[in-house]
Design a protein around this motif. Structure first.
Motif, PDB file in Angstrom:
ATOM      1  N   GLY A 110       0.822  -1.196   0.000  1.00 21.27           N
ATOM      2  CA  GLY A 110       0.000   0.000   0.000  1.00 21.27           C
ATOM      3  C   GLY A 110       0.857   1.247   0.000  1.00 21.27           C
ATOM      4  O   GLY A 110       2.099   1.183  -0.084  1.00 21.27           O
ATOM      5  N   VAL A 111       0.187   2.391   0.147  1.00 20.59           N
ATOM      6  CA  VAL A 111       0.864   3.694   0.105  1.00 20.59           C
ATOM      7  C   VAL A 111       0.889   4.286   1.511  1.00 20.59           C
ATOM      8  O   VAL A 111      -0.136   4.305   2.208  1.00 20.59           O
ATOM      9  N   VAL A 112       2.043   4.781   1.939  1.00 19.29           N
ATOM     10  CA  VAL A 112       2.196   5.402   3.254  1.00 19.29           C
ATOM     11  C   VAL A 112       1.581   6.802   3.222  1.00 19.29           C
ATOM     12  O   VAL A 112       1.835   7.579   2.289  1.00 19.29           O
ATOM     13  N   LYS A 113       0.785   7.114   4.237  1.00 12.62           N
ATOM     14  CA  LYS A 113       0.127   8.417   4.287  1.00 12.62           C
ATOM     15  C   LYS A 113       0.097   8.927   5.720  1.00 12.62           C
ATOM     16  O   LYS A 113      -0.048   8.151   6.660  1.00 12.62           O
ATOM     17  N   GLU A 114       0.231  10.235   5.884  1.00 15.34           N
ATOM     18  CA  GLU A 114       0.003  10.894   7.164  1.00 15.34           C
ATOM     19  C   GLU A 114      -1.395  11.514   7.120  1.00 15.34           C
ATOM     20  O   GLU A 114      -1.652  12.433   6.344  1.00 15.34           O
ATOM     21  N   PHE A 115      -2.306  10.995   7.927  1.00 14.49           N
ATOM     22  CA  PHE A 115      -3.679  11.474   7.948  1.00 14.49           C
ATOM     23  C   PHE A 115      -3.939  12.141   9.285  1.00 14.49           C
ATOM     24  O   PHE A 115      -4.088  11.478  10.312  1.00 14.49           O
ATOM     25  N   HIS A 116      -3.942  13.461   9.284  1.00 18.17           N
ATOM     26  CA  HIS A 116      -4.108  14.232  10.523  1.00 18.17           C
ATOM     27  C   HIS A 116      -3.140  13.727  11.599  1.00 18.17           C
ATOM     28  O   HIS A 116      -3.523  13.478  12.747  1.00 18.17           O
ATOM     29  N   ASP A 117      -1.866  13.557  11.207  1.00 18.59           N
ATOM     30  CA  ASP A 117      -0.762  13.161  12.088  1.00 18.59           C
ATOM     31  C   ASP A 117      -0.821  11.698  12.516  1.00 18.59           C
ATOM     32  O   ASP A 117      -0.045  11.281  13.389  1.00 18.59           O
ATOM     33  N   LEU A 118      -1.692  10.898  11.920  1.00 16.29           N
ATOM     34  CA  LEU A 118      -1.697   9.457  12.151  1.00 16.29           C
ATOM     35  C   LEU A 118      -1.053   8.782  10.941  1.00 16.29           C
ATOM     36  O   LEU A 118      -1.507   8.959   9.807  1.00 16.29           O
ATOM     37  N   THR A 119       0.006   8.005  11.195  1.00 17.07           N
ATOM     38  CA  THR A 119       0.662   7.289  10.106  1.00 17.07           C
ATOM     39  C   THR A 119      -0.160   6.066   9.745  1.00 17.07           C
ATOM     40  O   THR A 119      -0.478   5.243  10.613  1.00 17.07           O
ATOM     41  N   GLU A 120      -0.508   5.941   8.467  1.00 19.16           N
ATOM     42  CA  GLU A 120      -1.313   4.811   8.044  1.00 19.16           C
ATOM     43  C   GLU A 120      -0.929   4.356   6.645  1.00 19.16           C
ATOM     44  O   GLU A 120      -0.207   5.044   5.917  1.00 19.16           O
ATOM     45  N   LEU A 121      -1.416   3.166   6.292  1.00 12.39           N
ATOM     46  CA  LEU A 121      -1.218   2.611   4.962  1.00 12.39           C
ATOM     47  C   LEU A 121      -2.559   2.634   4.247  1.00 12.39           C
ATOM     48  O   LEU A 121      -3.573   2.140   4.785  1.00 12.39           O
ATOM     49  N   VAL A 122      -2.591   3.218   3.043  1.00  7.98           N
ATOM     50  CA  VAL A 122      -3.836   3.348   2.286  1.00  7.98           C
ATOM     51  C   VAL A 122      -3.643   2.732   0.904  1.00  7.98           C
ATOM     52  O   VAL A 122      -2.549   2.303   0.542  1.00  7.98           O
ATOM     53  N   ASN A 123      -4.720   2.708   0.126  1.00  5.29           N
ATOM     54  CA  ASN A 123      -4.680   2.159  -1.234  1.00  5.29           C
ATOM     55  C   ASN A 123      -4.046   0.770  -1.257  1.00  5.29           C
ATOM     56  O   ASN A 123      -3.122   0.490  -2.023  1.00  5.29           O
ATOM     57  N   VAL A 124      -4.552  -0.096  -0.378  1.00  2.00           N
ATOM     58  CA  VAL A 124      -3.991  -1.444  -0.280  1.00  2.00           C
ATOM     59  C   VAL A 124      -4.298  -2.211  -1.570  1.00  2.00           C
ATOM     60  O   VAL A 124      -5.466  -2.407  -1.925  1.00  2.00           O
ATOM     61  N   SER A 125      -3.249  -2.656  -2.272  1.00  3.46           N
ATOM     62  CA  SER A 125      -3.417  -3.351  -3.555  1.00  3.46           C
ATOM     63  C   SER A 125      -3.131  -4.833  -3.455  1.00  3.46           C
ATOM     64  O   SER A 125      -3.519  -5.600  -4.324  1.00  3.46           O
ATOM     65  N   GLN A 126      -2.415  -5.244  -2.462  1.00  2.20           N
ATOM     66  CA  GLN A 126      -2.091  -6.651  -2.269  1.00  2.20           C
ATOM     67  C   GLN A 126      -2.305  -6.995  -0.807  1.00  2.20           C
ATOM     68  O   GLN A 126      -1.949  -6.218   0.073  1.00  2.20           O
ATOM     69  N   LEU A 127      -2.908  -8.147  -0.522  1.00  7.17           N
ATOM     70  CA  LEU A 127      -3.060  -8.590   0.855  1.00  7.17           C
ATOM     71  C   LEU A 127      -3.045 -10.110   0.882  1.00  7.17           C
ATOM     72  O   LEU A 127      -3.852 -10.758   0.210  1.00  7.17           O
ATOM     73  N   THR A 128      -2.089 -10.657   1.604  1.00  5.97           N
ATOM     74  CA  THR A 128      -1.930 -12.101   1.709  1.00  5.97           C
ATOM     75  C   THR A 128      -1.970 -12.503   3.168  1.00  5.97           C
ATOM     76  O   THR A 128      -1.289 -11.904   4.003  1.00  5.97           O
ATOM     77  N   VAL A 129      -2.780 -13.520   3.492  1.00  7.78           N
ATOM     78  CA  VAL A 129      -2.818 -14.073   4.838  1.00  7.78           C
ATOM     79  C   VAL A 129      -1.732 -15.127   4.959  1.00  7.78           C
ATOM     80  O   VAL A 129      -1.743 -16.127   4.228  1.00  7.78           O
ATOM     81  N   CYS A 130      -0.789 -14.892   5.873  1.00  8.31           N
ATOM     82  CA  CYS A 130       0.364 -15.781   6.014  1.00  8.31           C
ATOM     83  C   CYS A 130       0.191 -16.806   7.134  1.00  8.31           C
ATOM     84  O   CYS A 130       1.120 -17.566   7.421  1.00  8.31           O
ATOM     85  N   GLY A 131      -0.935 -16.824   7.798  1.00 14.69           N
ATOM     86  CA  GLY A 131      -1.146 -17.744   8.901  1.00 14.69           C
ATOM     87  C   GLY A 131      -1.513 -16.988  10.173  1.00 14.69           C
ATOM     88  O   GLY A 131      -1.936 -15.829  10.124  1.00 14.69           O
ATOM     89  N   ARG A 132      -1.322 -17.636  11.322  1.00 11.66           N
ATOM     90  CA  ARG A 132      -1.658 -17.023  12.599  1.00 11.66           C
ATOM     91  C   ARG A 132      -0.449 -17.066  13.529  1.00 11.66           C
ATOM     92  O   ARG A 132       0.333 -18.029  13.513  1.00 11.66           O
ATOM     93  N   GLU A 133      -0.311 -16.004  14.336  1.00 14.92           N
ATOM     94  CA  GLU A 133       0.771 -15.906  15.315  1.00 14.92           C
ATOM     95  C   GLU A 133       0.230 -15.214  16.561  1.00 14.92           C
ATOM     96  O   GLU A 133      -0.784 -14.503  16.496  1.00 14.92           O
ATOM     97  N   PRO A 134       0.892 -15.380  17.694  1.00 20.84           N
ATOM     98  CA  PRO A 134       0.480 -14.626  18.892  1.00 20.84           C
ATOM     99  C   PRO A 134       0.603 -13.126  18.644  1.00 20.84           C
ATOM    100  O   PRO A 134       1.555 -12.670  18.001  1.00 20.84           O
ATOM    101  N   VAL A 135      -0.371 -12.364  19.135  1.00 22.60           N
ATOM    102  CA  VAL A 135      -0.266 -10.914  18.983  1.00 22.60           C
ATOM    103  C   VAL A 135       0.910 -10.416  19.820  1.00 22.60           C
ATOM    104  O   VAL A 135       1.243 -11.010  20.863  1.00 22.60           O
ATOM    105  N   PRO A 136       1.585  -9.350  19.395  1.00 28.51           N
ATOM    106  CA  PRO A 136       2.716  -8.824  20.165  1.00 28.51           C
ATOM    107  C   PRO A 136       2.320  -8.471  21.590  1.00 28.51           C
ATOM    108  O   PRO A 136       1.192  -8.041  21.855  1.00 28.51           O
ATOM    109  N   LYS A 137       3.245  -8.644  22.503  1.00 24.05           N
ATOM    110  CA  LYS A 137       2.981  -8.311  23.899  1.00 24.05           C
ATOM    111  C   LYS A 137       2.849  -6.796  24.051  1.00 24.05           C
ATOM    112  O   LYS A 137       3.553  -6.035  23.387  1.00 24.05           O
ATOM    113  N   PRO A 138       1.960  -6.331  24.933  1.00 23.66           N
ATOM    114  CA  PRO A 138       1.826  -4.880  25.120  1.00 23.66           C
ATOM    115  C   PRO A 138       3.051  -4.300  25.814  1.00 23.66           C
ATOM    116  O   PRO A 138       3.692  -4.956  26.630  1.00 23.66           O
ATOM    117  N   ILE A 139       3.352  -3.061  25.469  1.00 22.05           N
ATOM    118  CA  ILE A 139       4.436  -2.328  26.108  1.00 22.05           C
ATOM    119  C   ILE A 139       3.902  -1.706  27.396  1.00 22.05           C
ATOM    120  O   ILE A 139       2.890  -1.004  27.384  1.00 22.05           O
TER     121      ILE A 139
END
Length: 583
Positions: A110-139
């Motif tokens: 996708g395309v990197v965008k700053e939307f009202h100071d939030l960094t995000e990815l937009v215009n997603v053109s490819q998306l592949t599911v690679c499986g499942r993993e534990p979610v990252p531990k919270p900081i």
């Protein structure tokens, strides 16, 4: 035979399905080289790759693709793939309607965008599911912020220590609660207006986080979080524990989108009304009514200019106000923000007095109540006190052509004793509408119209100094809404004229220790409402309180918004000030 144009069409369609599938070319295969999310985030406030097309791989931590959500999900680098640089975030928001679930490992382009100071990815053109993993531990983090929150943008975080609810103004409108490490005090409640007060306000604003409901809609139904609290309410001062979720940035505020319900507890119960210590005590209650307007007085004339929008709201307001007054057992009630509609049988003052019961009366000052839409007033129990002499209004000086003229009346206890004078002011608000010159915000922490309020205070003290006194007069009490915090110039004007704030005298307000407050504004508490006694009256003071029934209750439960509830809670937006005297 396939015609040439049809062959081209089939080839294009086949290419589309091929590139979007798990059997994508090598560049899109899971585990192929990808741009690290911390490279996209960078160590600054904006992404160094904004506008560029990138391929990333990470784990879904939180989805917000539901109907009322933010149309996307949050993706974070796996714990084993971070750069161990505390200045760079390992997560970002992906703006897309594609369905995902927490724990999925995704590879996407996708395309990197700053939307009202939030960094995000937009215009997603490819998306592949690679499986499942534990979610990252919270900081694990705390408030005040141990590091700039930008470095944790969109990451899972956990607050190990309980946070305090300091504001709930937007609870019903946006589903938000404002949290801090401890309750925050209005700086000019304990600091002289000026540089230090302004700096403290900035520190207060910097070290907050919002608890959000994960929705983008206005007026969510039901109102979130209320069911977690005692009495189905969230009071300022309540504590939130076990807060884990995504540190998000939207609408200019850092906020947590929790991935599980936090716990809510109340360190102290809702306070009971203070009890009188003896039968010979005279009790005076000052209460801002939050625009008590009664329409035409006959269940019509709604919505009113400032108060209730409909008859039900008015009836809720009247019941809560009379409940609060009755539970406090005052002998005299000094009110502000009362509709200025005369003294006829359908007037707001007559209706309020009648609702309190047969022992109640009111002070009349016809044609001297000023031209404002609201006025001050005095109500009293005629079996406990009696008025002496005529009532007075200040109708000269700054009050000659505008404002809300203060009211003064002398009373004597029916059981005997000295008389005393009660004065009810309501100084100009801090609203900046039509403010200019010295009345504009001077950036010293006092807001707009501080100069005007100071002139009002000076006019009142000159007026009182000129009023005649008798040998039997115990002293003077000024009680009402000054729209000024304890160290601001208008209050200091009364102080220099010999008047003492009884609540502050008995319970001084210090950083981290401000037991009593009458108002809460944008997450900071302090007192706008006072009982000020002159030196002569100080010897007769028994006690002074602020009864916290309103300011810490959410606006979501006020008389305009919520079905009626038992008790005095959120009868107004100001807490009443209660003072006891032995005369």
């Amino acid at each position: 035979m396939i015609r040439p144009f049809l062959a081209v069409f089939i080839a294009v369609v086949g290419l589309f399905f091929w590139t979007a599938s798990p059997t994508a070319p090598a560049a899109q295969k899971c585990g192929s080289p990808a741009t690290a999310i911390h490279q996209i985030q960078g160590s600054g406030s904006h992404s160094p790759l904004a506008g560029q097309t990138v391929s990333i791989e990470g784990i879904v931590t939180y989805t917000s693709g539901h109907r009322d959500g933010f149309n996307g999900f949050y993706l974070q680098q796996a714990d084993t793939e971070t750069d161990n640089d505390p200045t760079t975030s390992e997560a970002l928001f992906v703006y897309t309607r594609r369905k995902t679930s927490p724990g999925q490992r995704l590879r996407l382009t996708g395309v990197v965008k700053e939307f009202h100071d939030l960094t995000e990815l937009v215009n997603v053109s490819q998306l592949t599911v690679c499986g499942r993993e534990p979610v990252p531990k919270p900081i694990d983090i705390t408030l005040p912020w141990p590091q700039p929150p930008e470095s944790l943008e969109n990451m899972r975080v956990s607050f190990g220590t309980p946070l305090t609810v300091i504001e709930h103004h937007n609870l019903a409108r946006y589903g938000e609660l404002t949290l801090a490490s401890e309750d925050q005090i209005m700086p000019t409640e304990y600091l002289t207006p000026g540089v230090h007060a302004v700096q403290q306000k900035l520190r207060n604003l910097e070290h907050r986080v919002l608890l959000d409901d994960g929705k983008s809609t206005l007026n969510p139904t039901p109102v979130p979080w209320l069911e977690l609290g005692e009495n189905n309410t969230v009071r300022a001062g309540d504590q939130v524990a076990g807060l884990i979720g995504i540190l998000d940035y939207r609408f200019g505020q850092w906020r947590v989108q929790p991935d599980r319900k936090p716990g809510l507890s109340r360190p102290a119960p809702r306070p009971d009304a203070p009890q009188k210590t003896a039968v010979d005590v005279v009790r005076i209650m000052a209460l801002n009514l939050q625009n008590y307007f009664n329409g035409d007085g006959e269940n019509g004339g709604f919505p009113t200019p400032r108060g209730a929008k409909n008859p039900n709201a008015h009836n809720h307001q009247l019941r809560r106000l009379t409940t609060a007054i009755s539970l406090a057992t005052p002998d005299i009630v000094a009110v502000t923000e009362l509709e200025n509609d005369g003294y006829g049988p359908q007037s707001s003052l007559v209706q309020l007095t009648r609702a309190l019961g047969p022992a109640w009366r009111f002070i009349k000052t016809p044609d001297r109540d000023g031209t404002d839409a609201i006025r001050t007033a005095l109500l009293f129990r005629n079996d406990r006190v009696r008025p002496e002499g005529r009532a007075l209004r200040l109708n000269k000086d700054i009050y000659q052509h505008r404002g809300r003229p203060p009211l003064a009346q002398t009373f004597t206890p029916m059981a005997g004793g000295k008389s005393f004078r009660v004065v009810v002011p309501h100084l100009k608000s801090k609203s900046c509408r039509n403010a200019h010159g010295p009345d504009s915000d001077q950036r010293d922490g006092q807001g707009c119209f501080s100069a005007y309020r100071t002139h009002e205070a000076q006019a009142i003290t000159r007026w009182l100094a000129d009023l005649s006194t008798t040998e039997n007069l115990a002293g003077t009490l000024i009680t009402g809404d000054l729209n000024s915090y304890a160290q601001e110039t208008p209050v200091d004007t009364f102080r220099r004229a010999g008047f003492t704030s009884l609540v502050h005298h008995a319970h001084p307000c210090r950083p981290g220790d401000c037991r009593y407050h009458s108002y809460r504004y944008r997450g900071e508490k302090g007192s706008l409402d006072y009982a000020l006694a002159n030196q002569a009256l100080m010897a007769h003071v028994v006690s002074a309180y602020i009864w916290n029934i309103n300011a810490d209750e959410p606006r979501a439960l006020d008389y305009q918004s919520a079905p009626d509830r038992e008790g005095p809670w959120r009868a107004s937006d100001h807490n009443p000030v209660i003072t006891d005297f032995r005369l």
